[in-house]
Scaffold this motif. Structure first.
Motif, PDB file in Angstrom:
ATOM      1  N   TRP A 165       7.254  23.031   9.946  1.00  0.00           N
ATOM      2  CA  TRP A 165       7.500  22.177   8.780  1.00  0.00           C
ATOM      3  C   TRP A 165       7.913  23.019   7.577  1.00  0.00           C
ATOM      4  O   TRP A 165       7.273  24.018   7.264  1.00  0.00           O
ATOM      5  N   GLU A 166       9.002  22.612   6.927  1.00  0.00           N
ATOM      6  CA  GLU A 166       9.459  23.338   5.743  1.00  0.00           C
ATOM      7  C   GLU A 166       9.037  22.557   4.502  1.00  0.00           C
ATOM      8  O   GLU A 166       9.591  21.492   4.217  1.00  0.00           O
ATOM      9  N   ALA A 167       8.061  23.076   3.809  1.00  0.00           N
ATOM     10  CA  ALA A 167       7.537  22.391   2.629  1.00  0.00           C
ATOM     11  C   ALA A 167       8.625  22.201   1.593  1.00  0.00           C
ATOM     12  O   ALA A 167       9.419  23.102   1.347  1.00  0.00           O
ATOM     13  N   GLY A 168       8.661  21.003   1.030  1.00  0.00           N
ATOM     14  CA  GLY A 168       9.616  20.715  -0.029  1.00  0.00           C
ATOM     15  C   GLY A 168      10.965  20.250   0.450  1.00  0.00           C
ATOM     16  O   GLY A 168      11.775  19.757  -0.331  1.00  0.00           O
ATOM     17  N   ARG A 169      11.210  20.383   1.757  1.00  0.00           N
ATOM     18  CA  ARG A 169      12.524  19.972   2.240  1.00  0.00           C
ATOM     19  C   ARG A 169      12.606  18.450   2.373  1.00  0.00           C
ATOM     20  O   ARG A 169      13.582  17.837   1.993  1.00  0.00           O
ATOM     21  N   ALA A 170      11.590  17.858   2.958  1.00  0.00           N
ATOM     22  CA  ALA A 170      11.528  16.396   3.078  1.00  0.00           C
ATOM     23  C   ALA A 170      10.105  15.959   2.784  1.00  0.00           C
ATOM     24  O   ALA A 170       9.152  16.686   3.072  1.00  0.00           O
ATOM     25  N   LYS A 171       9.976  14.774   2.185  1.00  0.00           N
ATOM     26  CA  LYS A 171       8.629  14.272   1.953  1.00  0.00           C
ATOM     27  C   LYS A 171       8.026  13.892   3.298  1.00  0.00           C
ATOM     28  O   LYS A 171       8.678  13.202   4.090  1.00  0.00           O
ATOM     29  N   PRO A 172       6.809  14.301   3.565  1.00  0.00           N
ATOM     30  CA  PRO A 172       6.200  13.944   4.850  1.00  0.00           C
ATOM     31  C   PRO A 172       6.201  12.439   5.098  1.00  0.00           C
ATOM     32  O   PRO A 172       6.459  11.990   6.214  1.00  0.00           O
ATOM     33  N   SER A 173       5.933  11.654   4.040  1.00  0.00           N
ATOM     34  CA  SER A 173       5.895  10.198   4.223  1.00  0.00           C
ATOM     35  C   SER A 173       7.279   9.654   4.576  1.00  0.00           C
ATOM     36  O   SER A 173       7.427   8.822   5.478  1.00  0.00           O
ATOM     37  N   MET A 175       0.848  -1.184   0.000  1.00  0.00           N
ATOM     38  CA  MET A 175       0.000   0.000   0.000  1.00  0.00           C
ATOM     39  C   MET A 175       0.884   1.234   0.000  1.00  0.00           C
ATOM     40  O   MET A 175       1.791   1.363   0.797  1.00  0.00           O
ATOM     41  N   ALA A 176       0.611   2.104  -0.919  1.00  0.00           N
ATOM     42  CA  ALA A 176       1.386   3.339  -0.916  1.00  0.00           C
ATOM     43  C   ALA A 176       0.984   4.163   0.287  1.00  0.00           C
ATOM     44  O   ALA A 176      -0.134   4.085   0.772  1.00  0.00           O
ATOM     45  N   LEU A 177       1.927   4.944   0.763  1.00  0.00           N
ATOM     46  CA  LEU A 177       1.653   5.707   1.979  1.00  0.00           C
ATOM     47  C   LEU A 177       0.556   6.732   1.734  1.00  0.00           C
ATOM     48  O   LEU A 177      -0.297   6.960   2.565  1.00  0.00           O
ATOM     49  N   ASP A 178       0.570   7.338   0.597  1.00  0.00           N
ATOM     50  CA  ASP A 178      -0.492   8.289   0.306  1.00  0.00           C
ATOM     51  C   ASP A 178      -0.809   8.244  -1.168  1.00  0.00           C
ATOM     52  O   ASP A 178      -0.033   7.796  -1.986  1.00  0.00           O
ATOM     53  N   ALA A 179      -1.983   8.694  -1.487  1.00  0.00           N
ATOM     54  CA  ALA A 179      -2.448   8.542  -2.855  1.00  0.00           C
ATOM     55  C   ALA A 179      -2.093   9.732  -3.716  1.00  0.00           C
ATOM     56  O   ALA A 179      -1.979   9.605  -4.923  1.00  0.00           O
ATOM     57  N   GLY A 180      -1.915  10.884  -3.142  1.00  0.00           N
ATOM     58  CA  GLY A 180      -1.683  12.095  -3.913  1.00  0.00           C
ATOM     59  C   GLY A 180      -0.250  12.517  -3.896  1.00  0.00           C
ATOM     60  O   GLY A 180       0.601  11.876  -3.287  1.00  0.00           O
ATOM     61  N   PRO A 181       0.035  13.618  -4.562  1.00  0.00           N
ATOM     62  CA  PRO A 181       1.412  14.122  -4.579  1.00  0.00           C
ATOM     63  C   PRO A 181       1.835  14.608  -3.200  1.00  0.00           C
ATOM     64  O   PRO A 181       1.009  14.969  -2.369  1.00  0.00           O
ATOM     65  N   GLU A 182       3.147  14.619  -3.019  1.00  0.00           N
ATOM     66  CA  GLU A 182       3.678  15.025  -1.707  1.00  0.00           C
ATOM     67  C   GLU A 182       3.327  16.474  -1.389  1.00  0.00           C
ATOM     68  O   GLU A 182       3.172  16.843  -0.230  1.00  0.00           O
ATOM     69  N   GLN A 183       3.217  17.281  -2.457  1.00  0.00           N
ATOM     70  CA  GLN A 183       2.890  18.683  -2.232  1.00  0.00           C
ATOM     71  C   GLN A 183       1.556  18.811  -1.503  1.00  0.00           C
ATOM     72  O   GLN A 183       1.336  19.747  -0.744  1.00  0.00           O
ATOM     73  N   GLU A 184       0.668  17.830  -1.765  1.00  0.00           N
ATOM     74  CA  GLU A 184      -0.631  17.875  -1.109  1.00  0.00           C
ATOM     75  C   GLU A 184      -0.476  17.651   0.392  1.00  0.00           C
ATOM     76  O   GLU A 184      -1.150  18.294   1.191  1.00  0.00           O
ATOM     77  N   ASP A 185       0.426  16.741   0.755  1.00  0.00           N
ATOM     78  CA  ASP A 185       0.692  16.532   2.186  1.00  0.00           C
ATOM     79  C   ASP A 185       1.299  17.782   2.798  1.00  0.00           C
ATOM     80  O   ASP A 185       0.951  18.174   3.909  1.00  0.00           O
ATOM     81  N   ASP A 186       2.224  18.393   2.061  1.00  0.00           N
ATOM     82  CA  ASP A 186       2.825  19.648   2.548  1.00  0.00           C
ATOM     83  C   ASP A 186       1.748  20.702   2.784  1.00  0.00           C
ATOM     84  O   ASP A 186       1.750  21.404   3.806  1.00  0.00           O
ATOM     85  N   ALA A 187       0.834  20.802   1.826  1.00  0.00           N
ATOM     86  CA  ALA A 187      -0.231  21.809   1.947  1.00  0.00           C
ATOM     87  C   ALA A 187      -1.131  21.500   3.135  1.00  0.00           C
ATOM     88  O   ALA A 187      -1.567  22.409   3.861  1.00  0.00           O
ATOM     89  N   LEU A 188      -1.407  20.215   3.349  1.00  0.00           N
ATOM     90  CA  LEU A 188      -2.259  19.833   4.489  1.00  0.00           C
ATOM     91  C   LEU A 188      -1.564  20.145   5.815  1.00  0.00           C
ATOM     92  O   LEU A 188      -2.198  20.579   6.777  1.00  0.00           O
ATOM     93  N   ILE A 189      -0.260  19.907   5.859  1.00  0.00           N
ATOM     94  CA  ILE A 189       0.486  20.228   7.087  1.00  0.00           C
ATOM     95  C   ILE A 189       0.420  21.732   7.349  1.00  0.00           C
ATOM     96  O   ILE A 189       0.227  22.174   8.483  1.00  0.00           O
ATOM     97  N   ALA A 190       0.551  22.513   6.286  1.00  0.00           N
ATOM     98  CA  ALA A 190       0.473  23.976   6.442  1.00  0.00           C
ATOM     99  C   ALA A 190      -0.908  24.390   6.931  1.00  0.00           C
ATOM    100  O   ALA A 190      -1.043  25.275   7.794  1.00  0.00           O
ATOM    101  N   ARG A 191      -1.948  23.732   6.407  1.00  0.00           N
ATOM    102  CA  ARG A 191      -3.312  24.059   6.849  1.00  0.00           C
ATOM    103  C   ARG A 191      -3.505  23.680   8.306  1.00  0.00           C
ATOM    104  O   ARG A 191      -4.138  24.414   9.081  1.00  0.00           O
ATOM    105  N   PHE A 192      -2.970  22.518   8.689  1.00  0.00           N
ATOM    106  CA  PHE A 192      -3.072  22.107  10.093  1.00  0.00           C
ATOM    107  C   PHE A 192      -2.370  23.139  10.988  1.00  0.00           C
ATOM    108  O   PHE A 192      -2.889  23.541  12.035  1.00  0.00           O
ATOM    109  N   ALA A 193      -1.189  23.556  10.540  1.00  0.00           N
ATOM    110  CA  ALA A 193      -0.423  24.540  11.330  1.00  0.00           C
ATOM    111  C   ALA A 193      -1.171  25.860  11.461  1.00  0.00           C
ATOM    112  O   ALA A 193      -0.957  26.604  12.414  1.00  0.00           O
ATOM    113  N   ALA A 194      -2.066  26.116  10.495  1.00  0.00           N
ATOM    114  CA  ALA A 194      -2.853  27.353  10.554  1.00  0.00           C
ATOM    115  C   ALA A 194      -4.137  27.170  11.343  1.00  0.00           C
ATOM    116  O   ALA A 194      -4.954  28.083  11.403  1.00  0.00           O
ATOM    117  N   GLY A 195      -4.309  25.962  11.923  1.00  0.00           N
ATOM    118  CA  GLY A 195      -5.464  25.738  12.796  1.00  0.00           C
ATOM    119  C   GLY A 195      -6.644  25.060  12.127  1.00  0.00           C
ATOM    120  O   GLY A 195      -7.754  25.096  12.657  1.00  0.00           O
TER     121      GLY A 195
END
Lengths: 191, 126
Positions: A69-77, A1-21
């Motif tokens: 979290w620094e987007a693009g520095r490391a893949k969240p997965s 099973m792949a860790l996630d279905a979408g691109p890593e950028q989507e995980d980065d964006a979700l982390i940023a949204r979480f960080a924004a509350g």
């Protein structure tokens, strides 16, 4: 099973949204990342309860680091797998030091049975065989052949060279073949 | 039995792949209870939304009396700047001229300024 279905950028964006509350971002991140983390922990520890503890701890570290979290520095997965494998290594080390390594046999897999679905039997046989592999071979094999990570990603997760990853997975496959292929008749594989 | 360093035959590779495929199809699904715990952690560690720049500005000026204090401070600063600028473009002599033009000072004349008709300064003094 792949860790996630979408691109890593989507995980980065979700982390940023979480960080924004944004609470909904946490739900989406958990849905995307937790299954892979839990599967890896279970493969390494062969214990569902311990695997859940480790996966929960790994995700907790993600929640905590989200504001920085620094987007693009490391893949969240990749980052999560690295945290998870380190946590598993710590647990396995503690087991060895307390003489509890005997519980390495999987306890939550259904035993093979003639009338069981053949894929379940094969999965259970593989789980049993992989539990007998050395820790790092088990980790590399799970990431490569079950999770579908590239050798480059595995090298990053394990902090080794790509050649070392190839060596680990090569040795693991030979060991697995020697354990599993004698059972191919029983597991419905042509000889 | 394979030698430890021999690569696997294609047939053995295919057989092993069948096991991996089965394992991928049987990966555990996180339970609702487990996901609930993970999300509970997320909620507990949810960062607070960043305040707007206006809120941050208002908080930053609280030590100097908040917005009214900041307004007074800004007005004073502007007045000081204006005063300083005016001082550099003209001469202090101009500002001091009314004072410097006073060459003598007669006390009696000054007392007359405070005098009331019919009442002398001496009367007031007792």
């Amino acid at each position: 099973m792949a860790l996630d279905a979408g691109p890593e950028q989507e995980d980065d964006a979700l982390i940023a949204r979480f960080a924004a509350g944004d609470q909904s971002a946490a739900r989406m991140l958990a849905a995307r990342l937790t299954p892979g983390v839990l599967a890896l922990a279970r493969r390494m520890l062969s214990d569902q309860a311990e695997a859940e503890d480790v996966a929960q701890e790994a995700m907790l570290r993600l929640w905590k680091i989200a504001p920085d979290w620094e987007a693009g520095r490391a893949k969240p997965s990749t980052w999560l797998y690295r945290v998870t494998s380190n946590l598993c290594t710590d647990r396995l080390r503690r087991r060895r030091s307390t003489g509890l390594d005997e519980i390495d046999e999987p306890t939550d897999e259904k035993p093979s049975a003639v009338d069981a679905m053949i894929t379940q039997d094969r999965a259970a046989a593989l789980t049993t065989a992989m539990s007998k592999l050395p820790e790092r071979q088990r980790l590399a094999t799970h990431l490569r052949h079950i999770d579908g990570c590239s050798n480059i990603e595995i090298a990053e997760i394990m902090d080794v060279s790509v050649e070392a990853v190839e060596s680990l997975t090569g040795r693991a496959k030979r060991a697995l073949a020697s354990m599993l292929l004698p059972q191919r008749d029983k597991l419905g594989l042509d000889t | 039995m394979t030698h430890s360093d021999d690569p696997l035959s294609q047939k053995d590779e295919d057989a092993l792949e069948a096991f991996f495929t089965a394992a991928r199809a049987n990966e555990p699904v996180p339970s609702a209870d487990f996901l609930g715990r993970v999300l509970g952690d997320a909620q507990a560690h949810m960062p607070q939304p960043k305040p707007s720049w206006w809120t941050r500005f208002r908080r930053s000026v609280e030590p100097v009396g908040g917005l009214p204090g900041m307004t007074a401070l800004a007005a004073s600063a502007m007045f000081g700047l204006g005063f300083g600028y005016a001082g550099t473009s003209t001469s202090l002599d101009g500002l001091l001229e009314p004072i410097s033009s006073v060459t003598s000072f007669n006390v009696d004349e000054a007392v007359d300024l405070f005098s009331i008709d019919g009442v002398s300064y001496d009367d007031l003094e007792g």
